[in-house]
Write a protein that holds these residues in place. Structure first.
Motif, PDB file in Angstrom:
ATOM      1  N   LEU A   1       0.864  -1.175   0.000  1.00  0.00           N
ATOM      2  CA  LEU A   1       0.000   0.000   0.000  1.00  0.00           C
ATOM      3  C   LEU A   1       0.902   1.227   0.000  1.00  0.00           C
ATOM      4  O   LEU A   1       1.696   1.412   0.924  1.00  0.00           O
ATOM      5  N   THR A   2       0.775   2.061  -1.021  1.00  0.00           N
ATOM      6  CA  THR A   2       1.675   3.206  -1.158  1.00  0.00           C
ATOM      7  C   THR A   2       1.270   4.384  -0.302  1.00  0.00           C
ATOM      8  O   THR A   2       2.051   5.285  -0.081  1.00  0.00           O
TER       9      THR A   2
ATOM     10  N   LEU B   1      -0.224   3.000  -8.032  1.00  0.00           N
ATOM     11  CA  LEU B   1       0.557   1.768  -7.973  1.00  0.00           C
ATOM     12  C   LEU B   1       1.781   1.770  -8.893  1.00  0.00           C
ATOM     13  O   LEU B   1       2.694   0.988  -8.680  1.00  0.00           O
ATOM     14  N   GLU B   2       1.850   2.643  -9.875  1.00  0.00           N
ATOM     15  CA  GLU B   2       3.042   2.707 -10.726  1.00  0.00           C
ATOM     16  C   GLU B   2       4.296   3.083  -9.934  1.00  0.00           C
ATOM     17  O   GLU B   2       5.408   2.725 -10.307  1.00  0.00           O
ATOM     18  N   LEU B   3       4.117   3.778  -8.833  1.00  0.00           N
ATOM     19  CA  LEU B   3       5.246   4.197  -8.004  1.00  0.00           C
ATOM     20  C   LEU B   3       6.036   2.999  -7.478  1.00  0.00           C
ATOM     21  O   LEU B   3       7.250   3.080  -7.316  1.00  0.00           O
ATOM     22  N   THR B   4       5.373   1.890  -7.232  1.00  0.00           N
ATOM     23  CA  THR B   4       6.038   0.736  -6.627  1.00  0.00           C
ATOM     24  C   THR B   4       6.643  -0.235  -7.638  1.00  0.00           C
ATOM     25  O   THR B   4       7.299  -1.195  -7.238  1.00  0.00           O
TER      26      THR B   4
ATOM     27  N   ALA C   1      -5.207   3.377  -3.758  1.00  0.00           N
ATOM     28  CA  ALA C   1      -6.125   3.682  -2.654  1.00  0.00           C
ATOM     29  C   ALA C   1      -7.377   4.355  -3.212  1.00  0.00           C
ATOM     30  O   ALA C   1      -7.341   4.984  -4.274  1.00  0.00           O
ATOM     31  N   PRO C   2      -8.499   4.251  -2.529  1.00  0.00           N
ATOM     32  CA  PRO C   2      -9.722   4.908  -3.003  1.00  0.00           C
ATOM     33  C   PRO C   2      -9.489   6.392  -3.276  1.00  0.00           C
ATOM     34  O   PRO C   2      -8.913   7.104  -2.453  1.00  0.00           O
TER      35      PRO C   2
END
Length: 87
Positions: free
Chosen positions: A35-36, A42-45, A64-65
């Motif tokens: 969870l970022t 999610l591209e960050l991870t 995240a929502p």
């Protein structure tokens, strides 16, 4: 679950708790939920995930929502409400 995203294999849009979440499942092995935090998609991870895959770790990430391509809640929620959605 819905159909995969055409942009990247492993990305799916999942209805959860009355909203649509964008999720990514990559690799094989023991699953690790990443969870970022609020405001990061999610591209960050992706680089971190790629580094884990050779060690037999499957990564599961979620926008995240209200972040990235996940839908926002109709009403704001506290961290406990967000945790229940992720559960």
């Amino acid at each position: 679950m819905s159909a995969p995203s055409p942009d990247r294999a492993g990305i799916r849009y999942v209805p959860v708790d009355g909203i649509r979440l964008r999720t990514s499942v990559q690799g094989t092995g023991r699953p690790l939920l990443i969870l970022t935090g609020i405001g990061a998609s999610l591209e960050l991870t992706a680089p971190f995930e790629r580094a884990l895959h050779p060690y037999g770790i499957q990564t599961v990430t979620v926008d995240a929502p209200g972040t990235g391509e996940s839908a926002p809640y109709r009403c704001p929620r506290r961290m406990g409400g967000i945790a229940r959605t992720m559960e």
